[in-house]
Scaffold this active site. Structure first.
Site, PDB file in Angstrom:
ATOM      1  N   SER A  26      36.518 -71.510  15.155  1.00 33.77           N
ATOM      2  CA  SER A  26      36.679 -71.688  16.664  1.00 33.77           C
ATOM      3  C   SER A  26      35.773 -70.656  17.349  1.00 33.77           C
ATOM      4  O   SER A  26      35.328 -70.840  18.648  1.00 33.77           O
ATOM      5  CB  SER A  26      38.035 -71.669  17.122  1.00 33.77           C
ATOM      6  N   GLY A  27      35.541 -69.490  16.737  1.00 32.82           N
ATOM      7  CA  GLY A  27      34.877 -68.368  17.598  1.00 32.82           C
ATOM      8  C   GLY A  27      36.095 -67.371  18.143  1.00 32.82           C
ATOM      9  O   GLY A  27      35.531 -66.398  18.676  1.00 32.82           O
ATOM     10  N   GLY A  28      37.205 -67.765  17.970  1.00 32.68           N
ATOM     11  CA  GLY A  28      38.227 -66.919  18.327  1.00 32.68           C
ATOM     12  C   GLY A  28      38.461 -65.642  17.319  1.00 32.68           C
ATOM     13  O   GLY A  28      37.839 -65.722  16.339  1.00 32.68           O
ATOM     14  N   CYS A  76      71.360 -51.452  17.492  1.00 31.46           N
ATOM     15  CA  CYS A  76      72.059 -52.345  18.413  1.00 31.46           C
ATOM     16  C   CYS A  76      73.026 -53.075  17.680  1.00 31.46           C
ATOM     17  O   CYS A  76      74.038 -52.933  16.883  1.00 31.46           O
ATOM     18  CB  CYS A  76      71.338 -52.966  19.397  1.00 31.46           C
ATOM     19  N   LYS A  85      48.198 -59.362  15.563  1.00 30.40           N
ATOM     20  CA  LYS A  85      47.003 -59.503  16.100  1.00 30.40           C
ATOM     21  C   LYS A  85      46.378 -58.122  16.115  1.00 30.40           C
ATOM     22  O   LYS A  85      45.055 -58.092  15.971  1.00 30.40           O
ATOM     23  CB  LYS A  85      47.099 -60.045  17.792  1.00 30.40           C
ATOM     24  N   GLY A  90      70.539 -58.324  18.548  1.00 33.21           N
ATOM     25  CA  GLY A  90      70.691 -59.579  18.745  1.00 33.21           C
ATOM     26  C   GLY A  90      71.706 -59.802  19.852  1.00 33.21           C
ATOM     27  O   GLY A  90      72.224 -59.060  20.349  1.00 33.21           O
TER      28      GLY A  90
END
Length: 517
Positions: free
Chosen positions: A226-228, A85, A372, A58
């Site tokens: 959407s096709g995504g 860290c 993703k 941070g």
């Protein structure tokens, strides 16, 4: 059926730009990792019975007033802790040690040396290259802690209390600039936390299908397709779980890439088990609404409002629908929390937000625990073709924000043709899947003088954009081969009527954005 999220790692976020990367690196080892606000209570953090906790880095300094503190329940939970860290400095201070700033800073590559025999260091070389980013350092260790590694500017680059399984590293093991960072994390996961590598696409699919079936029962579900990648994987997962209880609504706004609308319809009607798909041709409605609009934000608002109107119209025609499914993914969940305690609100642009008040649905978000890359793996495991799973990101407003200036059918035709050529050439060179993260053509709102066939021309200009990135928060322009770019340029100028000049965008993000609008 056991939940593959059980027995993973909880990550407390103290504001590091790398927090999501920590989670991804842990999941790459087959262990589930979830990110929590530093303000999350013990019940929320312990929901899936984690076997260890990571404290992220941070930007704050632990000795300054108002800086984030380590909750007491974390110190007393009895689980292994790994501070990274700022997280290391916070752990040291919370256990009674001291952290100071004396101008001895380390930013960038460094070499650390270790002699200690500890499970965290098993198999790690000495010296070892790491990536440092700190201005403060440990001045005094807490009772029971010892220094396990040092660098030229940090005598306590790694510290630990093996008996309590509390460790801290002053560098960032999650970044690529620490080549052995993955091994260190692996040691923490399996040698110190005793985690099991049972987080996998198939385990996720099996458990998620069971949860969907239990929750939905015999009720109906609708999905905006959407096709995504995200919405397509959501559709395939729900289709496998509840079959004919799912209806997907695909609004063709006339702003998709070449042949994309038909490819989506064919895939889900013919190849994915006969999904009940309502395809709505609304291209004329969207183009009429966009007449005379050139300002990017106004384009987005116009398209968004019309999409909601058309989706609501189609949804109203369906009777007895209780659930609305969405392709929300984990970065959306994390970012929506905004560093606060609430990690459950979702960014509106990932929802079918703004539906009329009389349309109240219960949400189903089966991908909300996935990054993703994990969504793509699940899509592959569900049998979706690579052309769908590895489809590059596409903006919600579609080609309207890649067609700078007025959005008309003739200009969209030019843009589609140029974009298709660029993507064809990248695919032929094997660059669409791993070598580039997002690639597309942009039609500029300018004309250029040219010479074609001994005649002066005054025609449109195409800009090509291709970037590489891990997280889309920052991006660099792709160093594409000059011969490839020359071939794309020749093809566009020769094959796309109305274009006489092609340029290549070499702007990184920041200062630019990936999209032009």
């Amino acid at each position: 059926m056991s939940d593959p999220r059980d027995g993973g790692i909880a990550i407390l976020d103290f504001g590091s730009q790398y927090t999501q990367l920590i989670a991804r690196r842990i999941r790459e080892q087959g262990v589930y990792a979830a990110v929590f606000s530093r303000e999350a209570d013990a019940g929320e953090i312990m929901q899936f019975r984690p076997r260890g906790i990571v404290l992220s880095g941070g930007p704050a300094s632990v000795y300054k007033a108002g800086s984030p503190r380590l909750p007491r329940h974390i110190l007393t939970c009895g689980l292994p802790l790994l501070g990274i860290c700022y997280g290391m400095q916070l752990l040291v201070q919370s256990r009674g040690g001291a952290v100071v700033s004396d101008g001895n800073r380390e930013y960038g590559p460094a070499s650390i040396r270790h002699q200690a025999s500890d499970p965290l260091l098993c198999g790690l070389p000495s010296p070892m290259q790491v990536w440092m980013s700190h201005g403060d350092h440990v001045a005094a260790l807490p009772v029971g802690f010892s220094s396990l590694a040092s660098s030229d500017n940090a005598s306590d680059a790694i510290v630990g209390h093996p008996g309590q399984r509390h460790y801290g590293v002053q560098f960032h093991p999650e970044v690529g600039h620490t080549p052995q960072g993955g091994r260190l994390l692996r040691n923490f996961l399996f040698s110190i936390c005793d985690c099991l590598a049972d987080w996998s696409p198939q385990a996720f699919i099996d458990e998620t299908i069971a949860r969907i079936c239990e929750r939905v029962g015999d009720q109906k579900v609708i999905l905006g397709l959407s096709g995504g990648v995200d919405s397509s994987v959501t559709a395939a997962l729900l289709q496998r779980a509840i079959g004919g209880q799912l209806t997907a609504i695909f609004i063709d706004n006339g702003l998709l890439r070449r042949n994309e609308a038909q490819e989506v319809v064919n895939l889900f009607r013919e190849r994915q088990g006969g999904l009940q798909l309502q395809s709505v041709d609304a291209a004329d409605d969207f183009l009429n609404a966009l007449q005379g609009i050139t300002e990017p934000e106004q384009k987005r608002k116009t398209i968004g409002a019309l999409f909601i109107d058309r989706f609501a119209r189609e949804a109203r025609a369906l009777q007895g629908v209780r659930f609305l499914a969405q392709g929300t993914i984990y970065p959306d969940v994390i970012e929506s929390a905004g560093g606060g305690a609430d990690a459950r609100s979702i960014k509106s642009h990932h929802n079918v937000g703004g539906l009329p008040a009389d349309m109240q649905f219960e949400l189903i978000e089966p991908l909300r625990d996935l990054f993703k890359d994990e969504v793509r793996k699940v899509g592959t495991a569900l049998g979706l073709p690579d052309s769908m799973v590895w489809r590059q990101p596409f903006p919600g407003p579609g080609l309207a924000v890649r067609c700078l200036g007025p959005v008309t059918n003739p200009r969209l035709a030019i843009l589609r043709a140029a974009d298709a050529i660029f993507l064809e050439e990248l695919a032929a060179a094997g660059l669409l899947r791993d070598e580039t993260a997002q690639s597309f053509a942009v039609l500029l709102p300018v004309r250029s003088v040219g010479v074609q066939g001994d005649h002066r021309s005054w025609e449109e200009v195409i800009a090509l954009r291709s970037v590489t990135t891990d997280d889309f928060m920052t991006a660099d322009w792709s160093r594409l081969d000059h011969e490839l770019l020359a071939r794309v340029s020749r093809r566009i100028v020769n094959e796309v009527r109305g274009v006489n000049r092609v340029v290549y965008d070499i702007t990184s993000k920041p200062p630019g954005t990936i999209e032009w609008e």
